[in-house]
Design a protein around this motif. Structure first.
Motif, mmCIF file in Angstrom:
data_model
loop_
_atom_site.group_PDB
_atom_site.id
_atom_site.type_symbol
_atom_site.label_atom_id
_atom_site.label_comp_id
_atom_site.label_asym_id
_atom_site.label_seq_id
_atom_site.Cartn_x
_atom_site.Cartn_y
_atom_site.Cartn_z
ATOM 1 N N PHE A 167 20.730 50.628 71.770
ATOM 2 C CA PHE A 167 21.803 50.135 70.915
ATOM 3 C C PHE A 167 21.352 48.938 70.084
ATOM 4 O O PHE A 167 21.815 48.756 68.962
ATOM 5 C CB PHE A 167 23.046 49.778 71.734
ATOM 6 C CG PHE A 167 23.835 50.989 72.135
ATOM 7 C CD1 PHE A 167 24.348 51.852 71.183
ATOM 8 C CD2 PHE A 167 24.066 51.275 73.461
ATOM 9 C CE1 PHE A 167 25.076 52.972 71.538
ATOM 10 C CE2 PHE A 167 24.786 52.398 73.834
ATOM 11 C CZ PHE A 167 25.290 53.247 72.871
ATOM 12 N N THR A 168 20.444 48.120 70.604
ATOM 13 C CA THR A 168 19.919 46.993 69.829
ATOM 14 C C THR A 168 19.142 47.493 68.619
ATOM 15 O O THR A 168 19.300 46.975 67.507
ATOM 16 C CB THR A 168 19.025 46.107 70.715
ATOM 17 O OG1 THR A 168 19.790 45.641 71.826
ATOM 18 C CG2 THR A 168 18.471 44.934 69.932
ATOM 19 N N ILE A 169 18.327 48.496 68.824
ATOM 20 C CA ILE A 169 17.560 49.063 67.708
ATOM 21 C C ILE A 169 18.494 49.677 66.666
ATOM 22 O O ILE A 169 18.312 49.479 65.463
ATOM 23 C CB ILE A 169 16.537 50.087 68.227
ATOM 24 C CG1 ILE A 169 15.449 49.365 69.019
ATOM 25 C CG2 ILE A 169 15.928 50.889 67.086
ATOM 26 C CD1 ILE A 169 14.487 50.275 69.715
ATOM 27 N N VAL A 170 19.509 50.406 67.127
ATOM 28 C CA VAL A 170 20.479 51.002 66.192
ATOM 29 C C VAL A 170 21.206 49.906 65.416
ATOM 30 O O VAL A 170 21.394 50.016 64.200
ATOM 31 C CB VAL A 170 21.474 51.905 66.949
ATOM 32 C CG1 VAL A 170 22.625 52.331 66.053
ATOM 33 C CG2 VAL A 170 20.761 53.133 67.504
ATOM 34 N N ALA A 171 21.588 48.821 66.086
ATOM 35 C CA ALA A 171 22.282 47.718 65.412
ATOM 36 C C ALA A 171 21.384 47.062 64.373
ATOM 37 O O ALA A 171 21.842 46.706 63.273
ATOM 38 C CB ALA A 171 22.754 46.693 66.441
ATOM 39 N N ILE A 172 20.109 46.907 64.679
ATOM 40 C CA ILE A 172 19.177 46.313 63.715
ATOM 41 C C ILE A 172 19.047 47.204 62.481
ATOM 42 O O ILE A 172 19.047 46.713 61.346
ATOM 43 C CB ILE A 172 17.806 46.056 64.375
ATOM 44 C CG1 ILE A 172 17.925 44.903 65.372
ATOM 45 C CG2 ILE A 172 16.740 45.753 63.337
ATOM 46 C CD1 ILE A 172 16.706 44.716 66.242
ATOM 47 N N VAL A 173 18.962 48.503 62.682
ATOM 48 C CA VAL A 173 18.860 49.432 61.550
ATOM 49 C C VAL A 173 20.126 49.357 60.690
ATOM 50 O O VAL A 173 20.053 49.321 59.452
ATOM 51 C CB VAL A 173 18.595 50.874 62.041
ATOM 52 C CG1 VAL A 173 18.735 51.883 60.916
ATOM 53 C CG2 VAL A 173 17.214 50.975 62.676
ATOM 54 N N LEU B 272 22.157 46.805 60.399
ATOM 55 C CA LEU B 272 22.140 45.528 59.686
ATOM 56 C C LEU B 272 21.187 45.556 58.498
ATOM 57 O O LEU B 272 21.484 44.981 57.441
ATOM 58 C CB LEU B 272 21.762 44.400 60.644
ATOM 59 C CG LEU B 272 22.854 43.979 61.620
ATOM 60 C CD1 LEU B 272 22.315 42.955 62.607
ATOM 61 C CD2 LEU B 272 24.051 43.430 60.887
ATOM 62 N N ILE B 273 20.057 46.207 58.646
ATOM 63 C CA ILE B 273 19.124 46.333 57.522
ATOM 64 C C ILE B 273 19.778 47.093 56.378
ATOM 65 O O ILE B 273 19.681 46.700 55.211
ATOM 66 C CB ILE B 273 17.808 47.004 57.977
ATOM 67 C CG1 ILE B 273 17.018 46.052 58.874
ATOM 68 C CG2 ILE B 273 16.969 47.443 56.781
ATOM 69 C CD1 ILE B 273 15.827 46.678 59.559
ATOM 70 N N VAL C 191 22.270 44.808 54.622
ATOM 71 C CA VAL C 191 21.608 43.841 53.746
ATOM 72 C C VAL C 191 21.169 44.523 52.450
ATOM 73 O O VAL C 191 21.361 43.983 51.353
ATOM 74 C CB VAL C 191 20.415 43.181 54.467
ATOM 75 C CG1 VAL C 191 19.543 42.399 53.502
ATOM 76 C CG2 VAL C 191 20.921 42.290 55.581
ATOM 77 N N ILE C 192 20.607 45.720 52.558
ATOM 78 C CA ILE C 192 20.205 46.467 51.359
ATOM 79 C C ILE C 192 21.416 46.756 50.486
ATOM 80 O O ILE C 192 21.373 46.591 49.257
ATOM 81 C CB ILE C 192 19.478 47.771 51.755
ATOM 82 C CG1 ILE C 192 18.132 47.447 52.403
ATOM 83 C CG2 ILE C 192 19.289 48.680 50.538
ATOM 84 C CD1 ILE C 192 17.459 48.651 53.042
ATOM 85 N N PHE C 193 22.531 47.161 51.100
ATOM 86 C CA PHE C 193 23.756 47.444 50.349
ATOM 87 C C PHE C 193 24.233 46.200 49.607
ATOM 88 O O PHE C 193 24.590 46.257 48.423
ATOM 89 C CB PHE C 193 24.842 47.950 51.304
ATOM 90 C CG PHE C 193 26.176 48.140 50.655
ATOM 91 C CD1 PHE C 193 26.433 49.261 49.887
ATOM 92 C CD2 PHE C 193 27.174 47.189 50.795
ATOM 93 C CE1 PHE C 193 27.670 49.437 49.286
ATOM 94 C CE2 PHE C 193 28.403 47.353 50.197
ATOM 95 C CZ PHE C 193 28.647 48.483 49.443
ATOM 96 N N MET C 194 24.239 45.071 50.300
ATOM 97 C CA MET C 194 24.716 43.846 49.675
ATOM 98 C C MET C 194 23.781 43.378 48.552
ATOM 99 O O MET C 194 24.241 42.860 47.534
ATOM 100 C CB MET C 194 24.895 42.755 50.728
ATOM 101 C CG MET C 194 26.054 43.048 51.670
ATOM 102 S SD MET C 194 26.201 41.870 52.995
ATOM 103 C CE MET C 194 26.610 40.414 52.090
ATOM 104 N N MET C 195 22.480 43.578 48.728
ATOM 105 C CA MET C 195 21.530 43.178 47.689
ATOM 106 C C MET C 195 21.674 44.048 46.437
ATOM 107 O O MET C 195 21.478 43.567 45.323
ATOM 108 C CB MET C 195 20.090 43.258 48.209
ATOM 109 C CG MET C 195 19.795 42.291 49.337
ATOM 110 S SD MET C 195 19.964 40.573 48.869
ATOM 111 C CE MET C 195 18.561 40.385 47.814
#
Length: 116
Positions: free
Chosen positions: A39-45, A47-48, A51-55
């Motif tokens: 779940f940590t790995i899925v959450a990091i993906v 979040l990435i 961030v791409i969406f917001m950029m």
């Protein structure tokens, strides 16, 4: 009936101790640490991707809310709307959980008083 010399007869099979069978290698036991790691790995993906969406959505948009007006980046405003929706869902879920727990405890109290 003819016995095969290479096979044990039924009487020999019942007299032997049963052998312990191991689970197939394809079946793996899941641990709590493994689930948390996944779940940590899925959450990091996720979040990435956020961030791409917001950029990519930095264009300014006019936002209106309850008579207020302001300029904000489109990606940020959509993220805030999603967070607001998640908060509403969490509140509704918490109310439902509290309701079910109170019903369960009331039912348990009635069952205790009925048995005594």
């Amino acid at each position: 009936m003819v016995d095969n010399p290479g096979r044990a007869s039924d009487s020999d099979a019942t007299s032997k101790k049963p052998t312990r069978r191991l689970p197939p290698k394809s079946v793996r036991a899941t641990t709590r640490a493994g689930v948390i790691w996944t779940f940590t790995i899925v959450a990091i993906v996720v979040l990435i991707f956020l961030v791409i969406f917001m950029m990519q959505n930095q264009a300014q948009a006019t936002v209106y809310f309850l008579g207020l007006q302001g300029q904000m980046a489109l990606g940020v405003s959509m993220l805030l709307a999603a967070v607001g929706g998640a908060v509403v869902v969490a509140i509704v879920a918490a109310v439902r959980i509290i309701q079910l727990r109170s019903r369960g405890s009331a039912t348990a109290k009635r069952a205790d008083h009925g048995e005594k």
